[in-house]
Design a protein around this motif. Structure first.
Motif, PDB file in Angstrom:
ATOM      1  N   LEU A  67      27.326 -38.992  45.940  1.00 39.88           N
ATOM      2  CA  LEU A  67      28.383 -38.012  46.342  1.00 39.88           C
ATOM      3  C   LEU A  67      28.634 -38.329  47.888  1.00 39.88           C
ATOM      4  CD1 LEU A  67      30.125 -35.666  45.039  1.00 39.88           C
ATOM      5  CD2 LEU A  67      28.198 -34.036  45.711  1.00 39.88           C
ATOM      6  N   VAL A  68      29.948 -38.597  47.941  1.00 40.26           N
ATOM      7  CA  VAL A  68      30.281 -39.053  49.342  1.00 40.26           C
ATOM      8  C   VAL A  68      31.342 -38.087  49.871  1.00 40.26           C
ATOM      9  CG1 VAL A  68      31.607 -40.727  50.665  1.00 40.26           C
ATOM     10  CG2 VAL A  68      30.289 -41.404  48.536  1.00 40.26           C
ATOM     11  N   GLN A  69      31.115 -37.646  50.922  1.00 36.87           N
ATOM     12  CA  GLN A  69      31.840 -36.773  51.874  1.00 36.87           C
ATOM     13  C   GLN A  69      32.009 -35.188  50.918  1.00 36.87           C
ATOM     14  OE1 GLN A  69      35.993 -37.870  52.745  1.00 36.87           O
ATOM     15  NE2 GLN A  69      35.179 -39.657  53.617  1.00 36.87           N
ATOM     16  N   GLY A  70      31.055 -35.200  49.943  1.00 36.55           N
ATOM     17  CA  GLY A  70      31.036 -33.876  49.065  1.00 36.55           C
ATOM     18  C   GLY A  70      32.054 -33.783  48.186  1.00 36.55           C
ATOM     19  N   ASP A 109      17.443 -37.268  46.442  1.00 35.08           N
ATOM     20  CA  ASP A 109      17.831 -38.019  47.647  1.00 35.08           C
ATOM     21  C   ASP A 109      19.404 -38.098  47.438  1.00 35.08           C
ATOM     22  OD1 ASP A 109      15.485 -39.126  48.350  1.00 35.08           O
ATOM     23  OD2 ASP A 109      15.048 -40.344  46.386  1.00 35.08           O
ATOM     24  N   PRO A 110      19.994 -38.689  48.316  1.00 37.59           N
ATOM     25  CA  PRO A 110      21.510 -38.847  48.381  1.00 37.59           C
ATOM     26  C   PRO A 110      22.243 -39.213  46.922  1.00 37.59           C
ATOM     27  CG  PRO A 110      20.576 -39.844  50.395  1.00 37.59           C
ATOM     28  CD  PRO A 110      19.432 -39.644  49.652  1.00 37.59           C
ATOM     29  N   ALA A 111      21.526 -40.090  46.363  1.00 42.36           N
ATOM     30  CA  ALA A 111      21.918 -40.560  44.892  1.00 42.36           C
ATOM     31  C   ALA A 111      21.355 -39.809  43.861  1.00 42.36           C
ATOM     32  CB  ALA A 111      21.290 -42.056  44.902  1.00 42.36           C
ATOM     33  N   GLN A 118      23.467 -31.408  54.499  1.00 39.97           N
ATOM     34  CA  GLN A 118      22.671 -31.969  55.600  1.00 39.97           C
ATOM     35  C   GLN A 118      22.156 -33.605  54.967  1.00 39.97           C
ATOM     36  OE1 GLN A 118      19.331 -29.577  56.556  1.00 39.97           O
ATOM     37  NE2 GLN A 118      20.475 -28.349  58.019  1.00 39.97           N
ATOM     38  N   GLY A 119      23.362 -34.424  54.378  1.00 41.78           N
ATOM     39  CA  GLY A 119      23.193 -35.552  53.930  1.00 41.78           C
ATOM     40  C   GLY A 119      22.507 -35.640  52.565  1.00 41.78           C
TER      41      GLY A 119
END
Length: 230
Positions: A19-22, A7-9, A217-218
């Motif tokens: 992780l934001v904006q990589g 997941d994104p987290a 991809q997010g």
């Protein structure tokens, strides 16, 4: 290397991070955005030495930072060192960037952690510290070999190189072991070091596993970099 999607987290020492904006980390529990290695005014530093670079790096970096704050709703920002490229960098900020930085530091609780490139006062607003311990995690610029507490740092500008559909793709990444997490460089004009370089793997020790974390991809994608023998 075979990637594993999450997941994104992701989890680090019992804490959920995103992780934001990589390039940045958002810590929901603390409503905090963590960034490393802004290197503001790097272009003007080199221009003063005869190497002319486009003079907009600080503006681009601060625009990225403002966007990350809006995306996450962060109320606190921790900059983990090498905030300016040199000790006089804050004096060279052009007026638009000065206004952007002033607006950000007025609106948020802002902490500047010292890095090896920093000097002088570093910034007009915010709190300047050598290191900080927040919510059980130690924040500093350079990983410390003797540290036994969970640690977040920067300094190395880790990047991950992967091959996809016949193309070589290089992107910023975080590097994680059981007790250490190295952030990617956030600044617009920062190079990078291979995440699997001996310097980074050494800085992550002691460890049983070391992984690179990047976004695709997010989603968070994890790439194994090192495993302890046996």
């Amino acid at each position: 290397m075979v990637p594993v999607s999450f997941d994104p987290a992701f989890q680090f020492c019992g804490q959920e991070l995103r992780l934001v904006q990589g390039r940045a980390l958002y810590w929901p529990r603390e409503a905090a955005l963590l960034v490393a290695d802004l290197h503001l005014e790097k272009a003007s530093y080199f221009a003063g030495r005869g190497q002319m670079l486009p003079p907009y790096d600080s503006r681009e970096t601060l625009e990225r930072l403002a966007l990350a704050v809006r995306e996450t709703g962060a109320r606190r920002v921790f900059c983990l060192g090498d905030n300016f490229h040199d000790g006089l960098g804050s004096d060279r900020l052009e007026p638009h960037a000065v206004g952007m930085l002033a607006a950000l530091t007025r609106a948020l609780d802002w902490v500047w952690i010292a890095g090896n490139h920093d000097g002088g006062d570093g910034a007009a607003a915010g709190i300047a510290l050598e290191e900080a311990e927040i919510g059980g995690l130690l924040l500093r610029h350079h990983a410390l070999a003797s540290e036994t507490r969970p640690e977040l740092s920067g300094h190395f500008h880790p990047r991950l190189a992967i091959s996809a559909r016949g193309r070589r793709i290089v992107r910023p990444c975080a590097v994680r072991s059981e007790q250490r997490l190295i952030l990617p460089a956030f600044g617009a004009l920062t190079g990078g070091m291979d995440a699997a370089s001996p310097e980074i793997l050494s800085a992550m020790q002691p460890a049983s596993t070391i992984d690179a974390l990047a976004t695709a991809q997010g989603r968070i994608v994890e790439y194994p970099l090192w495993r302890a023998a046996g």
